[in-house]
Design a protein around this motif. Sequence first.
Motif, short mmCIF file in Angstrom:
data_model
loop_
_atom_site.label_atom_id
_atom_site.label_comp_id
_atom_site.label_asym_id
_atom_site.label_seq_id
_atom_site.Cartn_x
_atom_site.Cartn_y
_atom_site.Cartn_z
N THR A 136 0.84 -1.20 0.00
CA THR A 136 0.00 0.00 0.00
C THR A 136 0.87 1.25 0.00
O THR A 136 2.06 1.22 0.32
CB THR A 136 -0.91 0.03 1.23
N LEU A 137 0.25 2.38 -0.33
CA LEU A 137 0.96 3.65 -0.34
C LEU A 137 1.51 3.98 1.04
O LEU A 137 2.63 4.47 1.17
CB LEU A 137 0.04 4.76 -0.83
N ALA A 138 0.72 3.70 2.08
CA ALA A 138 1.17 3.99 3.44
C ALA A 138 2.40 3.16 3.80
O ALA A 138 3.33 3.65 4.44
CB ALA A 138 0.04 3.72 4.43
N ALA A 139 2.42 1.89 3.38
CA ALA A 139 3.57 1.04 3.67
C ALA A 139 4.82 1.53 2.96
O ALA A 139 5.94 1.40 3.48
CB ALA A 139 3.26 -0.40 3.27
N ARG A 140 4.64 2.10 1.76
CA ARG A 140 5.79 2.57 0.98
C ARG A 140 6.26 3.96 1.40
O ARG A 140 7.45 4.26 1.32
CB ARG A 140 5.44 2.58 -0.51
N LYS A 141 5.34 4.82 1.83
CA LYS A 141 5.67 6.23 2.01
C LYS A 141 5.61 6.73 3.45
O LYS A 141 6.19 7.77 3.76
CB LYS A 141 4.71 7.09 1.17
N LEU A 142 4.88 6.04 4.32
CA LEU A 142 4.66 6.55 5.66
C LEU A 142 5.24 5.60 6.70
O LEU A 142 5.32 4.38 6.48
CB LEU A 142 3.15 6.73 5.92
N GLU A 143 5.61 6.15 7.85
CA GLU A 143 6.16 5.33 8.92
C GLU A 143 5.04 4.93 9.89
O GLU A 143 4.28 5.78 10.36
CB GLU A 143 7.24 6.11 9.67
N ASP A 144 4.96 3.65 10.16
CA ASP A 144 3.99 3.13 11.13
C ASP A 144 4.57 3.36 12.52
O ASP A 144 5.13 2.46 13.15
CB ASP A 144 3.75 1.64 10.86
N ASP A 145 4.43 4.59 13.01
CA ASP A 145 5.21 5.04 14.16
C ASP A 145 4.42 5.17 15.46
O ASP A 145 4.97 5.59 16.47
CB ASP A 145 5.89 6.37 13.84
N VAL A 146 3.14 4.85 15.45
CA VAL A 146 2.37 4.90 16.69
C VAL A 146 2.55 3.57 17.42
O VAL A 146 2.24 2.51 16.87
CB VAL A 146 0.88 5.16 16.41
N PRO A 147 3.08 3.58 18.64
CA PRO A 147 3.34 2.33 19.35
C PRO A 147 2.06 1.50 19.53
O PRO A 147 0.97 2.05 19.71
CB PRO A 147 3.88 2.79 20.71
N LEU A 148 2.21 0.19 19.46
CA LEU A 148 1.05 -0.71 19.56
C LEU A 148 0.23 -0.47 20.84
O LEU A 148 -1.00 -0.44 20.76
CB LEU A 148 1.51 -2.17 19.47
N PRO A 149 0.85 -0.32 22.01
CA PRO A 149 0.02 -0.07 23.21
C PRO A 149 -0.81 1.21 23.08
O PRO A 149 -1.94 1.27 23.57
CB PRO A 149 1.06 0.06 24.33
#
Length: 484
Positions: A387-400
Amino acid sequence: MSQPLITLDFLDTLPTPSSDATTHEDTPSGQVRVSPATETGRKRKLYIESYGCQMNFSDSEIVSSILFNEGFDTTEQLEGADLVLLNTCSIREKAEQTVRMRLSQINGHKKRNPGLLVGVLGCMAERLKSKFLEEEKLVDLVVGPDAYRDLPQLIQQIDGGQKAVNVLLSREETYADITPVRLNSNGITAFISIMRGCDNMCSFCVVPFTRGRERSRDAHSIIREAQDLVAAGYKEVTLLGQNVDSYKWASEDGTEQVNFAQLLERVALVSPALRVRFSTSHPKDITDEVLHTMARYDNICKYIHLPAQSGNSRVLALMNRTYDRAWYEGRVQAIRRILGEECAISTDMISGFCSETEEEHQDTLSLMEFVHYDMAYMFFYSERPGTLAARKLEDDVPLPVKKRRLQEVIDLQQQHSRLRNQQAVGKVHRVLVENFSKRSQEHLSGRNSQNQVVIFPKKHYQKGDYVDVLVNSGSASTLLGEAV
């Protein structure tokens, strides 16, 4: 009595994160449906498990129809099957984990039954074809959502000792000429697929990559299918599409053009006794024309699934939703103005999308307070490969943090669902009886126009009846009443 060789018990042992929480039993990726048996004397047996959304369940009906004509009856028992198909979902990571566990279980069975053919259909097929066929060697057959017509030829290849794959996406395929075999049907409600694919490139979503570009089905074939369902005794249809509001069909000679509002009216006119629902609407496309059409016809249900995903405009822009909060609120206000406060609205919400701040999370909660949704599908963000988010954005919100924010969304939605259901108490609702209550054969279960589940004593009423029910109590998920 001996235990079955293979079961669905693994579904109960999977970890169940709060990302799958919902205030409604029909979770988009939490369902698995098994094909019921057809006993027509055909030589081979097809067993289908369908995972995920209503589009997948509808596609399984198309697959069953194609293979029925090729000599396959369906069966509910995997042990007696010649061909096992899993119709898969890629919308979230947990859905893929579920299918992988199921394939491992089925392959244990296949070792004892080497003649069994195993295939994967649907959204996971395109994304994981090489892994399933070549690396992990879990399946014999991989078929994407636009290649189901090719199933007979592909099965012949497997019968000849080869692996088979077709995951090509189409710009034309709508399966308009195929009459679905109604699987898991209660004989009362049915799906009609009106379009396939999606042109909206939401940054979090895999659907455009797994289901291809948007194309609308011939309007006349949709009306014929609705007419056939009425003739067969069905009382309700749901028009399906990734984005029904962008439905647009034109005849080859250009003399006839039909948009979604016009299609909705045509289906409603098939019979005043036929209830009409639709899903899903995109906030950027739902028009006042659609809302006014809903208002004109009593048999068009007053329920709209209008996914917001977030209540913050910056996050919506990152999601590439192509509308902002003000636009969304304007569409809700139009619904209330044209259809009234009684019209039910449901939504999808994603907590913890890339870079979402605490203040932006609060904006989602405040949007919920503005709308008062009747029901919501609620998840924390799960990055999907490609997806675009996976390619361009950082999944930076911690899981908790994602889980905590999601729980706040869930808790607030529970309050709103209970409040909306309480507003139904003391009123008479027209209920279409769909089945017995899950808890008692002395009570019937059905839904009103707003898609609320209503339970009432059976008396002399039967499945398929329209019954006026006075609701006298309600929880967050169910209304209780008495026929009047």
